[in-house]
Design an enzyme around this catalytic site. Sequence first.
Site, PDB file in Angstrom:
ATOM      1  N   HIS A  75      -7.681 -16.620  20.742  1.00  0.00           N
ATOM      2  CA  HIS A  75      -7.802 -15.707  21.881  1.00  0.00           C
ATOM      3  C   HIS A  75      -7.749 -14.241  21.454  1.00  0.00           C
ATOM      4  CE1 HIS A  75      -6.297 -14.094  25.930  1.00  0.00           C
ATOM      5  NE2 HIS A  75      -7.474 -14.631  26.175  1.00  0.00           N
TER       6      HIS A  75
ATOM      7  N   LYS B  91      -8.876 -10.581  20.030  1.00  0.00           N
ATOM      8  CA  LYS B  91     -10.048  -9.708  20.066  1.00  0.00           C
ATOM      9  C   LYS B  91      -9.793  -8.608  19.053  1.00  0.00           C
ATOM     10  CE  LYS B  91      -9.867 -11.570  24.378  1.00  0.00           C
ATOM     11  NZ  LYS B  91      -8.723 -12.264  24.957  1.00  0.00           N
TER      12      LYS B  91
ATOM     13  N   ASP C 105     -14.615  -1.246   7.706  1.00  0.00           N
ATOM     14  CA  ASP C 105     -14.315  -0.631   6.405  1.00  0.00           C
ATOM     15  C   ASP C 105     -12.831  -0.597   6.079  1.00  0.00           C
ATOM     16  OD1 ASP C 105     -16.993  -0.231   5.963  1.00  0.00           O
ATOM     17  OD2 ASP C 105     -16.989   1.874   6.597  1.00  0.00           O
TER      18      ASP C 105
ATOM     19  N   HIS D  54      -7.677  -7.448  33.973  1.00  0.00           N
ATOM     20  CA  HIS D  54      -7.694  -8.285  32.776  1.00  0.00           C
ATOM     21  C   HIS D  54      -6.832  -7.705  31.663  1.00  0.00           C
ATOM     22  CE1 HIS D  54      -9.598 -10.523  29.334  1.00  0.00           C
ATOM     23  NE2 HIS D  54      -9.534 -11.486  30.246  1.00  0.00           N
TER      24      HIS D  54
ATOM     25  N   LYS E 273      -3.511  -6.522  29.413  1.00  0.00           N
ATOM     26  CA  LYS E 273      -2.240  -7.125  29.024  1.00  0.00           C
ATOM     27  C   LYS E 273      -1.421  -6.039  28.317  1.00  0.00           C
ATOM     28  CE  LYS E 273      -5.728 -10.382  28.192  1.00  0.00           C
ATOM     29  NZ  LYS E 273      -5.849 -10.949  29.491  1.00  0.00           N
TER      30      LYS E 273
ATOM     31  N   ASP F 270      11.313   1.034  28.882  1.00  0.00           N
ATOM     32  CA  ASP F 270      12.166   2.203  28.656  1.00  0.00           C
ATOM     33  C   ASP F 270      11.389   3.421  28.191  1.00  0.00           C
ATOM     34  OD1 ASP F 270      14.401   0.825  29.458  1.00  0.00           O
ATOM     35  OD2 ASP F 270      15.050   0.305  27.430  1.00  0.00           O
TER      36      ASP F 270
END
Length: 474
Positions: free
Chosen positions: A207, A209, A214, A392, A394, A399
């Site tokens: 999952h 991404k 380089d 979508h 996350k 704090d």
Amino acid sequence: MSGSAARASRGAGSPWCRLRAWLVGGALLLLAGCGALPRLVPDLARRHGPPVPLEGARGPLPAAQSQALLEHMASRGPDSGIFDEHLAREEAIVASPLTTGNRVELLQDGPATYGAMLEAIRAARHHINLETYILDDDDVGRRFAQALVDKRREGVQVNLIRDSVGTLGTPAAFFEQLVASGIRVLEFNPVNPLTARGAWMLNQRDHRKLLIVDGRVAFLGGINFSSVYSGGSAGHGMQARPAGSLAWRDTDLQLHGPAVAELQKLFLATWSAQQGEPLPHADYLPPPEVAGEDVVRVIGSSPQEPYSLIYATLLSAIGSARTSVHLTNAYFAPDPQLLETLETAARRGVDVTLILPGQTDSWLVFHAGRGYYERLLRAGVKIHERRGAILHAKTALIDGVWSSVGSTNLDWRSFLHNHELNAVVLGTQFGRKVQAMFAADLAASEAITLERWQRRPLLLRLKEWFAGLWEYWL
């Protein structure tokens, strides 16, 4: 986008994609055994000893220099003790190094992220390593495919890891064209058992991404390669979408500096674990350079570990929160331990605020998460649902000093079955950027109150009950 096979349609929306989700989801019901997420009780006691070590462009910093740098970062916040607490607890869990000398840029939504990615790809001189869950054969996917092919023709090495379930609806011809151009394409845990390399592990998905160019610049977060991201989610960035569909709201990071090497190591480890063909020599780990002042820890998790390091780190950060816990997440189907941690923080006076989807592409996980609203609201947790976009992202900000952006959802699948990737950025400077982003999303969200939620209709309650039966597979 969640790694669940039952949610493989996320990011596409076509009838075929919805059909493939049910087909693969049905297979998982037969193959996956139900279980309970183990309670994690890592040793989080504060240790009095050497300072937390930092790594810079030239390797580990001397203890005195590490201590001085961390004290300087802590002094920028309102309470240095909060910073020290998060630092010590995280160090007790995660083995990956804490790196300094990074520059981290916050990218919101597809247009900004894709623009920065394509710019980096066009500037590539040695290699491009790409790891993704979804790569659709649509305008966005073809644009990136062509950019990769163009660089390969210039002699740049291009290596691609694509999840088998996430790309189930992408025609084989799409990848065959990439291979024909000289790009190395590795299918992660193939759905077809006849093409599996070693054990067949349908329920374990990649999952992550991740894009690395380089060994100098890297991108990570929640954004896949799909035309659902072709429009921005707010303001003048909004673009017309097919059939009046909503834009997708997501978050990525662009990183320069020593943390890129840690991401590169994770990519190469996945390639090796999946028995990809040996990669030709390339300067995958060039000498790191100082790019900025951000302190970053890269955290990768996989089902092969005793427990998810990202999950344990998040629990620890919430558990030690003193002032605020601000979470934005696309797929919320929490396990008992996360629920307890959120409730406990709210009851001790911490501002616990969740921004969750108001509209979704996953009916089951949407209603499964809503099934916990009343319990959380009673404990003092504030819940807001994002309107006007498909949420979508996350992200987490705790704090004001502990920020996390990555691919990990707050559901059983992310913690149990997926290979996930997050970056933790420490310090108030970056925390202020995340807080501003959170405030903007909050302004576009609708508050859910306990009184209102208790009056929800019976039909919604039935949907929550039914969805709750499927939580383990979501």
